[in-house]
Design an enzyme around this catalytic site. Structure first.
Site, PDB file in Angstrom:
ATOM      1  N   HIS A  95     -12.064  -3.435  11.340  1.00 14.65           N
ATOM      2  CA  HIS A  95     -12.184  -4.540  10.390  1.00 14.65           C
ATOM      3  C   HIS A  95     -10.819  -5.154  10.093  1.00 14.65           C
ATOM      4  O   HIS A  95     -10.702  -6.360   9.916  1.00 14.65           O
ATOM      5  CB  HIS A  95     -12.866  -4.077   9.112  1.00 14.65           C
ATOM      6  CG  HIS A  95     -12.325  -2.802   8.534  1.00 14.65           C
ATOM      7  ND1 HIS A  95     -12.115  -1.658   9.272  1.00 14.65           N
ATOM      8  CD2 HIS A  95     -11.936  -2.485   7.267  1.00 14.65           C
ATOM      9  CE1 HIS A  95     -11.646  -0.710   8.497  1.00 14.65           C
ATOM     10  NE2 HIS A  95     -11.518  -1.182   7.278  1.00 14.65           N
ATOM     11  N   ARG A  96      -9.759  -4.321  10.059  1.00 12.79           N
ATOM     12  CA  ARG A  96      -8.417  -4.870   9.842  1.00 12.79           C
ATOM     13  C   ARG A  96      -7.967  -5.703  11.036  1.00 12.79           C
ATOM     14  O   ARG A  96      -7.311  -6.733  10.878  1.00 12.79           O
ATOM     15  CB  ARG A  96      -7.419  -3.750   9.559  1.00 12.79           C
ATOM     16  CG  ARG A  96      -7.604  -3.116   8.210  1.00 12.79           C
ATOM     17  CD  ARG A  96      -6.486  -2.155   7.843  1.00 12.79           C
ATOM     18  NE  ARG A  96      -6.861  -1.451   6.634  1.00 12.79           N
ATOM     19  CZ  ARG A  96      -7.562  -0.322   6.616  1.00 12.79           C
ATOM     20  NH1 ARG A  96      -7.919   0.258   7.742  1.00 12.79           N
ATOM     21  NH2 ARG A  96      -7.889   0.239   5.471  1.00 12.79           N
ATOM     22  N   THR A 135       0.837  -1.198   0.000  1.00 11.86           N
ATOM     23  CA  THR A 135       0.000   0.000   0.000  1.00 11.86           C
ATOM     24  C   THR A 135       0.870   1.246   0.000  1.00 11.86           C
ATOM     25  O   THR A 135       2.001   1.228   0.502  1.00 11.86           O
ATOM     26  CB  THR A 135      -0.920   0.034   1.235  1.00 11.86           C
ATOM     27  OG1 THR A 135      -1.801   1.157   1.125  1.00 11.86           O
ATOM     28  CG2 THR A 135      -0.132   0.171   2.525  1.00 11.86           C
ATOM     29  N   GLY A 190      -2.112   6.092   6.135  1.00 15.30           N
ATOM     30  CA  GLY A 190      -3.008   5.784   7.237  1.00 15.30           C
ATOM     31  C   GLY A 190      -3.173   4.288   7.416  1.00 15.30           C
ATOM     32  O   GLY A 190      -3.117   3.755   8.533  1.00 15.30           O
ATOM     33  N   ASP A 218      -7.653  -5.360   0.991  1.00 14.75           N
ATOM     34  CA  ASP A 218      -8.597  -4.508   0.295  1.00 14.75           C
ATOM     35  C   ASP A 218      -9.785  -4.380   1.221  1.00 14.75           C
ATOM     36  O   ASP A 218     -10.263  -5.374   1.789  1.00 14.75           O
ATOM     37  CB  ASP A 218      -9.023  -5.083  -1.052  1.00 14.75           C
ATOM     38  CG  ASP A 218      -9.751  -4.034  -1.897  1.00 14.75           C
ATOM     39  OD1 ASP A 218      -9.354  -2.860  -1.839  1.00 14.75           O
ATOM     40  OD2 ASP A 218     -10.702  -4.386  -2.595  1.00 14.75           O
ATOM     41  N   ASN A 276      -0.933   3.976   1.027  1.00 14.52           N
ATOM     42  CA  ASN A 276      -1.808   4.715   1.928  1.00 14.52           C
ATOM     43  C   ASN A 276      -1.161   4.744   3.314  1.00 14.52           C
ATOM     44  O   ASN A 276      -1.076   3.721   3.994  1.00 14.52           O
ATOM     45  CB  ASN A 276      -3.181   4.039   1.977  1.00 14.52           C
ATOM     46  CG  ASN A 276      -4.179   4.787   2.832  1.00 14.52           C
ATOM     47  OD1 ASN A 276      -3.881   5.212   3.936  1.00 14.52           O
ATOM     48  ND2 ASN A 276      -5.397   4.923   2.317  1.00 14.52           N
TER      49      ASN A 276
END
Length: 203
Positions: free
Chosen positions: A189-190, A14, A18, A78, A16
Site C-alpha cells: 500500500h505504501r 515516524t 519497520g 498513516d 516505527n
C-alpha cells in the site's frame, strides 16, 4: 498548493523502524536523503496525537508538525488494515487496536478473535495508506494507495511487521510476512501511495 519536485532531503515523521525501512527503500531510486527524527534532533521530536477521523487527517497532521519542528520537507503516512466483515475496522485504530502501548501480537490476536467463525470468502481486507508531503507552510500533497487481500485464520511467515503475518496476498499466493522486502515493496500500500505521490508531483 503543489510542492516543488526538487526535494533533496526530507524527514519521515515516524519512530516505527519497520515503516522507516520500507519508506527508505521505496524512495531510494529518487536519490533523496531520507532522514529519521533521530538523525536530526532526538530531543525535540514532536509528539503528535493521531486523533483524526481518517488516514488523510493523521498523515497531514504529522507531516505539518514535523515540518514546523525541523523546517525541512516532511513526509508522513498513516496506514492501517480495513476488514470488510468488521465494517472497515480496525482502520485508523490499527496500530492501537488492542490498546496502548501498541503491540503487534496483541493486535493480531484481537483481530483473530473478532473474526472467529467468519468463513474465508468473507474475510476480504486491504491495507490502505495515505501519504502527506509538506514542503512549505501552505504547500502539501496527499496521495493514496491500497493492497487487497484477505485475513488468514492463523499467522504465517516471519518477515514484515504489524498485521503482515495474517494478511494473505492472492496475487502472490503467500502472506505478506512470507514476502521478501523487495517483493513487498513492489505491491505494498505504501508503494502504491508513493507512486500516486510521484504522479501528482509530476503533473
Amino acid at each position: 498548493m503543489k510542492p516543488s519536485l526538487q526535494v533533496e532531503k526530507l524527514i519521515v515523521a515516524t519512530s516505527n523502524q519497520g515503516k522507516l525501512k520500507e519508506i527508505r527503500a521505496l524512495l531510494e531510486p529518487l536519490d533523496i536523503q531520507v532522514l529519521s527524527p533521530v538523525d536530526i534532533d532526538a530531543a525535540h521530536i514532536p509528539n503528535v496525537v493521531e486523533d483524526g477521523e481518517t488516514f488523510d487527517d493523521n498523515a497531514l497532521k504529522k507531516a505539518k508538525a514535523f515540518y514546523n519542528a525541523f523546517h525541512i520537507p516532511a513526509l508522513a503516512d498513516d496506514s492501517g488494515l480495513e476488514v470488510d466483515a468488521l465494517d472497515g475496522a480496525p482502520g485508523v485504530y490499527s496500530a492501537r487496536y488492542a490498546g496502548e502501548p501498541s503491540d503487534d501480537d496483541a493486535n493480531n490476536e484481537k483481530l483473530l478473535q473478532h473474526l472467529q467463525g467468519v468463513p474465508p470468502e468473507e474475510r476480504n481486507a486491504r491495507f490502505r495508506c495515505s501519504i502527506a508531503l509538506v514542503t512549505a507552510e501552505d504547500q502539501y500533497i496527499l496521495a493514496h494507495g491500497a493492497c487487497e487481500g484477505y485475513i488468514l485464520e492463523e499467522k504465517v511467515g516471519e518477515a514484515g511487521f504489524g498485521y503482515d503475518p495474517l494478511f494473505y496476498v492472492p496475487e502472490q499466493g503467500r502472506s505478506m510476512a512470507e514476502l521478501s522486502k523487495e517483493e513487498k515493496n513492489k505491491i505494498s500500500h505504501r508503494y502504491h501511495a508513493l507512486q500516486h505521490l510521484y504522479s501528482k508531483m509530476n503533473k
